[in-house]
Write a protein that holds these residues in place. Structure first.
Motif, PDB file in Angstrom:
ATOM      1  N   TYR A 237      78.172  13.746  44.960  1.00  0.00           N
ATOM      2  CA  TYR A 237      78.243  12.397  44.395  1.00  0.00           C
ATOM      3  C   TYR A 237      78.940  12.440  43.035  1.00  0.00           C
ATOM      4  O   TYR A 237      79.790  11.586  42.731  1.00  0.00           O
ATOM      5  N   ILE A 238      78.587  13.433  42.206  1.00  0.00           N
ATOM      6  CA  ILE A 238      79.213  13.553  40.885  1.00  0.00           C
ATOM      7  C   ILE A 238      80.708  13.829  41.017  1.00  0.00           C
ATOM      8  O   ILE A 238      81.531  13.279  40.280  1.00  0.00           O
ATOM      9  N   ASN A 239      81.075  14.695  41.977  1.00  0.00           N
ATOM     10  CA  ASN A 239      82.498  15.015  42.191  1.00  0.00           C
ATOM     11  C   ASN A 239      83.301  13.787  42.599  1.00  0.00           C
ATOM     12  O   ASN A 239      84.470  13.639  42.235  1.00  0.00           O
ATOM     13  N   GLU A 240      82.681  12.903  43.370  1.00  0.00           N
ATOM     14  CA  GLU A 240      83.371  11.704  43.867  1.00  0.00           C
ATOM     15  C   GLU A 240      83.327  10.545  42.876  1.00  0.00           C
ATOM     16  O   GLU A 240      84.087   9.585  43.004  1.00  0.00           O
ATOM     17  N   ASN A 241      82.433  10.626  41.917  1.00  0.00           N
ATOM     18  CA  ASN A 241      82.274   9.542  40.937  1.00  0.00           C
ATOM     19  C   ASN A 241      82.291  10.150  39.535  1.00  0.00           C
ATOM     20  O   ASN A 241      81.263  10.225  38.855  1.00  0.00           O
ATOM     21  N   THR A 242      83.449  10.586  39.108  1.00  0.00           N
ATOM     22  CA  THR A 242      83.576  11.333  37.848  1.00  0.00           C
ATOM     23  C   THR A 242      83.230  10.500  36.617  1.00  0.00           C
ATOM     24  O   THR A 242      82.927  11.064  35.565  1.00  0.00           O
ATOM     25  N   ASP A 243      83.277   9.186  36.732  1.00  0.00           N
ATOM     26  CA  ASP A 243      82.986   8.341  35.571  1.00  0.00           C
ATOM     27  C   ASP A 243      81.538   7.874  35.528  1.00  0.00           C
ATOM     28  O   ASP A 243      81.162   7.055  34.687  1.00  0.00           O
ATOM     29  N   ILE A 244      80.719   8.383  36.431  1.00  0.00           N
ATOM     30  CA  ILE A 244      79.334   7.942  36.494  1.00  0.00           C
ATOM     31  C   ILE A 244      78.580   8.320  35.221  1.00  0.00           C
ATOM     32  O   ILE A 244      78.790   9.386  34.647  1.00  0.00           O
TER      33      ILE A 244
END
Length: 358
Positions: free
Chosen positions: A46-53
């Motif tokens: 999830y972090i890899n796919e949503n780097t701006d989270i």
């Protein structure tokens, strides 16, 4: 807290408890079923796919803390945040504050390399992530065995206001990491290992944390390297005499062994407490209690002959209105603190402030 999600790696998540990982999944609207490894990969993907989270603060508080060991070094002067950021960035071929750059495993050696960096809450904390080769494993491949390198990551936290460097991870590598950091910064500052809290009694650290001393691994201050066979036999005979007395209520064997021991040792040696003679033949002595170790009569009796080199302390800390119990291991020789369960940034700060900054 600043967004430090962009410098989190799989091994950071692996150091968290399954309960914390489950809470993170729920916060991210992810399925929290499966084992610990499943949860780690769900969060990392999830972090890899949503780097701006930007994760909630209570999640961020655990990501670079978790179950770790800490060792501290003191700077002789304060270094400004902008200077640190510029020095670190200029020394590398990438900007570690914007991306993670993990080299191929073949190019990672024993010398620690920076792979990422980030800023903490109130700009007081600067995080720097290092990776290094920590060993070689032998892996079978058909009829051959091939060497496979494995790596370890460590986190350096620079506390700007306190002029402290904190190394989280393998404390045996801490001095090498700090040396590499000072080379990178190339500043006219000196760095000194924080020793004072660990050179006193471990009980003093327990008192500073308002905790209880529950376990000690000790060595005797007295070492007799030249015990001959008569000396060893005499000590064993006294112990056997004590056992015989409690079994038979007859003190004759005990009296005989005591007189024999007095003859086996010269007056100078035998003027030392007999308990010290017994303990001197032991590599280390371990004493433990569910509550305060210092309340045990046996510990109070043996304490003058013992020098604890490792101790466990249990203390309470209230976080988000909930009081929790934590256990740390204090290493006098390594000058470090090992958190035995996953902890947050606040818990590490509490321990640091109580025993290092005070």
């Amino acid at each position: 807290m600043h967004n430090i999600t962009n410098i989190v790696m799989v091994n950071d998540l692996q150091s968290l408890s399954k309960q914390i990982l489950s809470d993170i999944c729920i916060d991210l609207s992810l399925d929290d079923s499966g084992n610990k490894a499943d949860l780690v990969m769900k969060i990392q993907d999830y972090i890899n796919e949503n780097t701006d989270i930007v994760l909630p603060n209570r999640v961020n508080n655990y990501l670079l803390a978790g179950q770790t060991s800490c060792k501290w070094y003191r700077l002789n002067q304060r270094v400004e945040e902008q200077t640190l950021v510029e020095k670190i960035t200029n020394d590398l071929s990438f900007n570690p504050f914007l991306e993670i750059n993990v080299p191929s495993i073949e190019s990672i050696k024993a010398t620690p390399l920076i792979v990422s960096a980030g800023k903490g809450e109130d700009t007081n904390k600067i995080y720097i992530r290092y990776i290094y080769r920590s060993g070689i494993a032998q892996k079978a491949h058909g009829n051959t065995i091939q060497p496979v390198a494995y790596t370890t990551t460590s986190t350096v936290v620079i506390y700007l206001k306190e002029k402290l460097i904190e190394v989280r991870g393998n404390t045996r590598k801490a001095s090498t990491i700090v040396e590499e950091l000072t080379r990178t910064l190339n500043l006219q500052v000196s760095v000194e290992e924080v020793r004072a809290p660990f050179e006193g009694d471990i009980e003093d650290i327990a008192d500073r944390l308002e905790g209880v001393f529950i376990d000690a691994r000790s060595k005797t201050d007295l070492v007799f390297d030249e015990f001959d066979e008569d000396n060893v036999t005499a000590i064993a005979a006294v112990l056997e005499g004590i056992d015989d007395f409690f079994e038979t209520s007859d003190s004759s064997k005990l009296n005989e062994s005591l007189y024999a021991a007095q003859e086996a040792f010269d007056k100078q040696s035998f003027s030392i407490p007999f308990s010290a003679l017994v303990l001197s033949g032991m590599d280390q002595v371990g004493l433990a209690s569910e509550s305060e170790l210092r309340d045990l009569p046996l510990f109070s009796y043996l304490r003058p002959q013992l020098a604890p080199h490792t101790g466990f302390i249990k203390f309470n800390f209230t976080e988000n209105g909930l009081k929790k119990s934590y256990t740390i291991q204090v290493g006098k020789s390594t000058k470090s603190i090992n958190f035995k369960t996953p902890v947050s940034e606040e818990v590490i700060d509490y321990v640091k402030d109580k025993i290092i900054v005070d």
